[in-house]
Design a protein around this motif. Structure first.
Motif, PDB file in Angstrom:
ATOM      1  N   GLU A 123       0.809  -1.223   0.000  1.00  0.00           N
ATOM      2  CA  GLU A 123       0.000   0.000   0.000  1.00  0.00           C
ATOM      3  C   GLU A 123       0.844   1.275   0.000  1.00  0.00           C
ATOM      4  O   GLU A 123       0.445   2.298   0.562  1.00  0.00           O
ATOM      5  CB  GLU A 123      -0.967   0.019   1.197  1.00  0.00           C
ATOM      6  N   VAL A 124       2.018   1.235  -0.627  1.00  0.00           N
ATOM      7  CA  VAL A 124       2.815   2.446  -0.798  1.00  0.00           C
ATOM      8  C   VAL A 124       2.230   3.237  -1.958  1.00  0.00           C
ATOM      9  O   VAL A 124       1.843   2.655  -2.981  1.00  0.00           O
ATOM     10  CB  VAL A 124       4.292   2.091  -1.080  1.00  0.00           C
ATOM     11  N   ASP A 125       2.160   4.561  -1.838  1.00  0.00           N
ATOM     12  CA  ASP A 125       1.624   5.395  -2.911  1.00  0.00           C
ATOM     13  C   ASP A 125       2.392   5.147  -4.208  1.00  0.00           C
ATOM     14  O   ASP A 125       3.601   4.882  -4.196  1.00  0.00           O
ATOM     15  CB  ASP A 125       1.713   6.877  -2.542  1.00  0.00           C
ATOM     16  N   GLU A 126       1.703   5.265  -5.327  1.00  0.00           N
ATOM     17  CA  GLU A 126       2.277   4.875  -6.617  1.00  0.00           C
ATOM     18  C   GLU A 126       3.547   5.648  -6.961  1.00  0.00           C
ATOM     19  O   GLU A 126       4.528   5.062  -7.435  1.00  0.00           O
ATOM     20  CB  GLU A 126       1.244   5.086  -7.728  1.00  0.00           C
ATOM     21  N   LEU A 127       3.554   6.955  -6.744  1.00  0.00           N
ATOM     22  CA  LEU A 127       4.703   7.760  -7.150  1.00  0.00           C
ATOM     23  C   LEU A 127       5.958   7.443  -6.337  1.00  0.00           C
ATOM     24  O   LEU A 127       7.023   7.189  -6.928  1.00  0.00           O
ATOM     25  CB  LEU A 127       4.339   9.249  -7.061  1.00  0.00           C
ATOM     26  N   PRO A 128       5.892   7.433  -5.005  1.00  0.00           N
ATOM     27  CA  PRO A 128       7.079   7.011  -4.245  1.00  0.00           C
ATOM     28  C   PRO A 128       7.506   5.583  -4.563  1.00  0.00           C
ATOM     29  O   PRO A 128       8.696   5.297  -4.669  1.00  0.00           O
ATOM     30  CB  PRO A 128       6.633   7.135  -2.782  1.00  0.00           C
ATOM     31  N   ALA A 129       6.531   4.693  -4.740  1.00  0.00           N
ATOM     32  CA  ALA A 129       6.870   3.310  -5.083  1.00  0.00           C
ATOM     33  C   ALA A 129       7.605   3.252  -6.415  1.00  0.00           C
ATOM     34  O   ALA A 129       8.580   2.504  -6.579  1.00  0.00           O
ATOM     35  CB  ALA A 129       5.604   2.454  -5.142  1.00  0.00           C
ATOM     36  N   SER A 332      -3.321  12.484  13.359  1.00  0.00           N
ATOM     37  CA  SER A 332      -3.496  11.299  14.184  1.00  0.00           C
ATOM     38  C   SER A 332      -3.696  10.082  13.307  1.00  0.00           C
ATOM     39  O   SER A 332      -4.135  10.191  12.173  1.00  0.00           O
ATOM     40  CB  SER A 332      -4.715  11.468  15.102  1.00  0.00           C
ATOM     41  N   GLY A 333      -3.370   8.934  13.861  1.00  0.00           N
ATOM     42  CA  GLY A 333      -3.562   7.694  13.107  1.00  0.00           C
ATOM     43  C   GLY A 333      -2.300   7.305  12.364  1.00  0.00           C
ATOM     44  O   GLY A 333      -1.371   8.088  12.207  1.00  0.00           O
ATOM     45  N   ASP A 334      -2.280   6.094  11.888  1.00  0.00           N
ATOM     46  CA  ASP A 334      -1.124   5.548  11.174  1.00  0.00           C
ATOM     47  C   ASP A 334      -1.569   5.192   9.774  1.00  0.00           C
ATOM     48  O   ASP A 334      -2.478   4.398   9.579  1.00  0.00           O
ATOM     49  CB  ASP A 334      -0.606   4.303  11.902  1.00  0.00           C
ATOM     50  N   SER A 335      -0.911   5.788   8.759  1.00  0.00           N
ATOM     51  CA  SER A 335      -1.339   5.551   7.385  1.00  0.00           C
ATOM     52  C   SER A 335      -0.851   4.210   6.846  1.00  0.00           C
ATOM     53  O   SER A 335      -1.264   3.793   5.776  1.00  0.00           O
ATOM     54  CB  SER A 335      -0.814   6.673   6.478  1.00  0.00           C
ATOM     55  N   THR A 336       0.065   3.553   7.539  1.00  0.00           N
ATOM     56  CA  THR A 336       0.596   2.275   7.084  1.00  0.00           C
ATOM     57  C   THR A 336      -0.210   1.132   7.676  1.00  0.00           C
ATOM     58  O   THR A 336      -0.283   0.996   8.891  1.00  0.00           O
ATOM     59  CB  THR A 336       2.065   2.119   7.506  1.00  0.00           C
ATOM     60  N   LEU A 338      -1.405  -2.299   9.245  1.00  0.00           N
ATOM     61  CA  LEU A 338      -0.669  -3.138  10.187  1.00  0.00           C
ATOM     62  C   LEU A 338      -0.004  -4.319   9.493  1.00  0.00           C
ATOM     63  O   LEU A 338       1.121  -4.687   9.814  1.00  0.00           O
ATOM     64  CB  LEU A 338      -1.617  -3.628  11.286  1.00  0.00           C
ATOM     65  N   SER A 339      -0.689  -4.935   8.524  1.00  0.00           N
ATOM     66  CA  SER A 339      -0.105  -6.090   7.840  1.00  0.00           C
ATOM     67  C   SER A 339       1.136  -5.682   7.047  1.00  0.00           C
ATOM     68  O   SER A 339       2.108  -6.430   6.972  1.00  0.00           O
ATOM     69  CB  SER A 339      -1.133  -6.739   6.915  1.00  0.00           C
ATOM     70  N   SER A 340       1.111  -4.467   6.469  1.00  0.00           N
ATOM     71  CA  SER A 340       2.271  -3.997   5.708  1.00  0.00           C
ATOM     72  C   SER A 340       3.449  -3.744   6.639  1.00  0.00           C
ATOM     73  O   SER A 340       4.593  -4.053   6.316  1.00  0.00           O
ATOM     74  CB  SER A 340       1.910  -2.715   4.944  1.00  0.00           C
ATOM     75  N   ARG A 341       3.171  -3.169   7.805  1.00  0.00           N
ATOM     76  CA  ARG A 341       4.243  -2.949   8.777  1.00  0.00           C
ATOM     77  C   ARG A 341       4.844  -4.278   9.212  1.00  0.00           C
ATOM     78  O   ARG A 341       6.068  -4.407   9.349  1.00  0.00           O
ATOM     79  CB  ARG A 341       3.698  -2.202   9.990  1.00  0.00           C
ATOM     80  N   ARG A 342       3.998  -5.283   9.420  1.00  0.00           N
ATOM     81  CA  ARG A 342       4.494  -6.593   9.836  1.00  0.00           C
ATOM     82  C   ARG A 342       5.376  -7.202   8.746  1.00  0.00           C
ATOM     83  O   ARG A 342       6.438  -7.770   9.027  1.00  0.00           O
ATOM     84  CB  ARG A 342       3.317  -7.522  10.141  1.00  0.00           C
TER      85      ARG A 342
END
Length: 378
Positions: A123-129, A332-336, A338-342
């Motif tokens: 789920e990384v944004d297309e441009l940075p990816a 507030s909140g985490d845009s990443t 949880l499964s991607s962080r793992r």
């Protein structure tokens, strides 16, 4: 849903065309001015063997034997010619140096697309990816091994294998788990067909460690594992056997099975080499007429260039991505997810194990690793 799938395919096509243009230009434009990208083992071994294999195929024969080395040596069973790797098609159609440039560009394209696909799953944004994936073939281990066509052919499949494991942990049923196993099987089969016995063991070790960690931490239902394993095992039992069986029959008699003690003890990476992550020319470098001392570190400069300033380069890329393409995120909140962080954490764990293994006899774990079947054959 159909529109989003179509849009996603368009994004991959657009990115693929951009990457292809960049790396075709990088590999072929110097050739047009009389400068080839061929160095090291590609010059003395990998490129000539692929060209010889293509010549034999053109004559209507199976490239099983190299009549030009000694009194004849195995060609297909020697692995390094990559006889059945799909990109050998370039050697059937073009002169050897042009084929080499197309081969390297093709593998770079595959690696970049694999990284882009993996980042999409995270789920990384297309441009940075896209920025990260575009430069991925220029960094680290892939770049360092560009003088080994067989090695980069195997490395290029790593992101696809990681995607296969991610898709297994997210599978909603037996069918999707089977598809993930098929992806892993095809990807690893291409590692075998690329022709580097080292890559077969290194990539298998890395993905096995990552898979084990992911299955445990994601709590993947056991019911998904049989269809996944079936698809993988059937694929690797059928697709690469034309290369693997002759290779295994010969490798026990080859130079690979009888290295000298000097070679074995010289092999492990020494921890001090990691200083080059920050100081690229700490151990000298091959810059002519610069007043800089020649390279005096371990191995050859080409072999060790994976340590050439990766940390500053990575931080620079991150800064550019954040400044130019970064989006305002909620306070507030985490845009990443949880499964991607793992998954990213698990990749770090697997990479840490791989790095530890690279230190070899410089660590107390070497004796334990040498008791692991298959791994202890390399």
């Amino acid at each position: 849903m159909a529109e989003s799938a179509l849009a996603r395919r368009f994004h991959y096509l657009r990115f693929g065309l951009l990457v292809a243009a960049v790396y075709l230009a990088a590999n072929l434009i110097p050739l047009a001015f009389g400068h080839s990208v061929i160095v090291g083992d590609n010059l003395i071994q990998n490129n000539p063997l692929r060209y010889l294999a293509a010549e034999i195929i053109r004559s209507g024969h199976l490239p099983g034997w190299n009549i030009f080395a000694w009194s004849g040596t195995p060609l297909l069973a020697g692995f390094n010619a990559g006889v059945f790797y799909p990109l050998i098609l370039f050697y059937l159609l073009f002169p050897p140096l042009v084929a080499l440039g197309l081969y390297i560009a093709g593998v770079q394209l595959a690696f970049a697309l694999g990284i882009f696909w993996l980042l999409n799953h995270l789920e990384v944004d297309e441009l940075p990816a896209g920025v990260v994936a575009l430069v991925a073939p220029l960094l680290g281990y892939f770049s360092a091994q560009s003088l080994h066509l067989d090695m980069i052919g195997g490395i290029a499949m790593v992101p696809f294998m990681v995607v296969a494991v991610v898709r297994l942990t997210r599978a909603k049923g037996a069918r999707s788990a089977f598809g993930a196993g098929l992806l892993l099987g095809v990807s690893y089969s291409l590692v075998v067909l690329a022709g580097a016995p080292e890559a077969m063991i290194y990539e298998a070790t890395f993905i096995a460690v990552f898979t084990l960690i992911e299955l445990i931490r994601s709590r993947t239902p056991i019911a998904r594992i049989p269809p996944f394993a079936l698809a993988f095992l059937v694929t690797v039992a059928l697709v690469p056997e034309a290369q693997l069986l002759p290779g295994l029959s010969f490798i026990g008699l080859s130079q690979r099975s009888h290295p000298s003690i000097g070679f074995v003890t010289f092999g492990p990476l020494y921890p001090g080499a990691f200083m080059s992550l920050i100081t690229p020319f700490l151990f000298g470098g091959p810059i002519p007429n610069s007043g800089q001392p020649g390279y005096f570190g371990a191995f050859g400069y080409e072999e060790m260039q994976l340590f050439i300033g990766i940390v500053p380069l990575a931080l620079a890329i991150y800064a550019i991505v954040e400044i130019v393409f970064g989006k305002r995120r909620p306070q507030s909140g985490d845009s990443t997810p949880l499964s991607s962080r793992r998954i990213l954490q698990d990749l770090v764990f697997a990479t840490g194990f791989s790095t530890l293994a690279a230190f070899g006899a410089l660590t107390p774990f070497e004796d334990l690793l040498l008791k692991v079947p298959i791994y202890n054959k390399q």
